[in-house]
Design an enzyme around this catalytic site. Structure first.
Site, PDB file in Angstrom:
ATOM      1  N   ASN A 118       0.837  -1.203   0.000  1.00  0.00           N
ATOM      2  CA  ASN A 118       0.000   0.000   0.000  1.00  0.00           C
ATOM      3  C   ASN A 118       0.873   1.254   0.000  1.00  0.00           C
ATOM      4  OD1 ASN A 118       0.605  -0.827   2.677  1.00  0.00           O
ATOM      5  ND2 ASN A 118      -1.093   0.336   3.527  1.00  0.00           N
ATOM      6  N   CYS A 161     -10.275  -4.828   0.677  1.00  0.00           N
ATOM      7  CA  CYS A 161     -11.446  -3.941   0.649  1.00  0.00           C
ATOM      8  C   CYS A 161     -12.273  -4.205  -0.611  1.00  0.00           C
ATOM      9  CB  CYS A 161     -11.002  -2.482   0.707  1.00  0.00           C
ATOM     10  SG  CYS A 161     -10.279  -1.864  -0.823  1.00  0.00           S
ATOM     11  N   GLU A 193      -3.234  -4.664  -2.861  1.00  0.00           N
ATOM     12  CA  GLU A 193      -3.759  -5.608  -3.849  1.00  0.00           C
ATOM     13  C   GLU A 193      -3.829  -4.963  -5.231  1.00  0.00           C
ATOM     14  OE1 GLU A 193      -4.989  -4.730  -0.964  1.00  0.00           O
ATOM     15  OE2 GLU A 193      -5.927  -6.397   0.105  1.00  0.00           O
ATOM     16  N   CYS A 247     -10.707  -3.256  -3.968  1.00  0.00           N
ATOM     17  CA  CYS A 247      -9.700  -4.227  -4.426  1.00  0.00           C
ATOM     18  C   CYS A 247     -10.354  -5.506  -4.933  1.00  0.00           C
ATOM     19  CB  CYS A 247      -8.713  -4.545  -3.302  1.00  0.00           C
ATOM     20  SG  CYS A 247      -7.574  -3.179  -3.031  1.00  0.00           S
ATOM     21  N   GLU A 305       0.362   5.218   0.697  1.00  0.00           N
ATOM     22  CA  GLU A 305      -0.539   6.284   1.168  1.00  0.00           C
ATOM     23  C   GLU A 305      -0.064   7.647   0.681  1.00  0.00           C
ATOM     24  OE1 GLU A 305      -0.965   5.715   5.435  1.00  0.00           O
ATOM     25  OE2 GLU A 305      -2.195   3.919   5.100  1.00  0.00           O
ATOM     26  N   CYS A 312      -4.117   0.728  -2.509  1.00  0.00           N
ATOM     27  CA  CYS A 312      -4.019  -0.494  -1.706  1.00  0.00           C
ATOM     28  C   CYS A 312      -2.988  -1.451  -2.300  1.00  0.00           C
ATOM     29  CB  CYS A 312      -5.366  -1.205  -1.654  1.00  0.00           C
ATOM     30  SG  CYS A 312      -6.649  -0.351  -0.745  1.00  0.00           S
TER      31      CYS A 312
HETATM   32  N1  THU Z   1      -5.394  -1.216   2.497  1.00  0.00           N
HETATM   33  C1  THU Z   1      -4.886  -2.070   1.570  1.00  0.00           C
HETATM   34  O1  THU Z   1      -3.715  -1.958   1.186  1.00  0.00           O
HETATM   35  N2  THU Z   1      -5.683  -3.039   1.093  1.00  0.00           N
HETATM   36  C2  THU Z   1      -6.990  -3.203   1.422  1.00  0.00           C
HETATM   37  O2  THU Z   1      -7.675  -4.018   0.815  1.00  0.00           O
HETATM   38  C3  THU Z   1      -7.572  -2.426   2.507  1.00  0.00           C
HETATM   39  C4  THU Z   1      -6.751  -1.305   3.023  1.00  0.00           C
HETATM   40  C5  THU Z   1      -4.566  -0.135   3.017  1.00  0.00           C
HETATM   41  C6  THU Z   1      -5.019   1.242   2.612  1.00  0.00           C
HETATM   42  C7  THU Z   1      -4.436   2.086   3.718  1.00  0.00           C
HETATM   43  O3  THU Z   1      -3.103   2.412   3.366  1.00  0.00           O
HETATM   44  C8  THU Z   1      -4.401   1.184   4.919  1.00  0.00           C
HETATM   45  O4  THU Z   1      -4.570  -0.148   4.426  1.00  0.00           O
HETATM   46  C9  THU Z   1      -5.475   1.466   5.954  1.00  0.00           C
HETATM   47  O5  THU Z   1      -6.730   1.523   5.378  1.00  0.00           O
END
Ligand code: THU
Length: 137
Positions: A45, A87, A58, A90, A47, A56
């Site tokens: 991920n 999520c 995935e 994704c 940010e 994300c």
């Molecule tokens: N995140 C993912 O990388 N994948 C997901 O399917 C859900 C959330 C990340 C996004 C963010 O950087 C952190 O997790 C918290 O939401």
């Protein structure tokens, strides 16, 4: 004892998790996606100070796979501290690149060593699909 293909995928998801850029949530995620030809693509991920721009893990892995010219996957490992599920955004991205969501395995890995196995169809039983939206390519 030989290392199983699942262990390889899980190890890669955990390794790429170390590269996650998550200074705002502190929630590190690594994903390893095995394309149907056996090649593995990883993503973490990423940010952003403008929170909505976050990518994300995935979807990072899907982008790596598609960028390498592959559009089908069969197994995914996701590494987090608590074995969290992908999520909805994704999951919808992931279902775009499968033949049969019932045959795609997803391994959710927690940092304590837990691994739970799921199928894409189980995590996304009613993903968006419509014949009213035509593919042009
Ligand atoms: N995140 C993912 O990388 N994948 C997901 O399917 C859900 C959330 C990340 C996004 C963010 O950087 C952190 O997790 C918290 O939401």
């Amino acid at each position: 004892m030989s290392i199983s293909s699942d262990e390889i995928l899980v190890t890669k998801a955990k390794a790429v998790r170390d590269h996650a850029y998550a200074p705002y949530s502190g929630y590190l995620v690594g994903a390893a996606l095995r394309a149907t030809d056996g090649d593995i693509f990883t993503g973490a991920n990423v940010e952003n100070l403008s929170f909505g721009l976050t990518i994300c893990a995935e979807r990072s892995a899907v982008a790596a796979m598609v960028s390498a010219g592959k559009t089908r996957w069969s197994e995914l490992a996701v590494a987090t501290k608590d074995g969290g599920t992908p999520c909805g955004m994704c999951l919808q991205t992931l279902v775009e690149f499968v033949e049969d969501p019932a045959n795609c395995r997803i391994l959710l890995c927690g940092s304590s060593g837990t691994v739970t196995e799921h199928r894409l169809i189980e995590l996304l039983p009613m993903g968006f699909a419509s014949d009213a939206v035509r593919r042009v390519g």
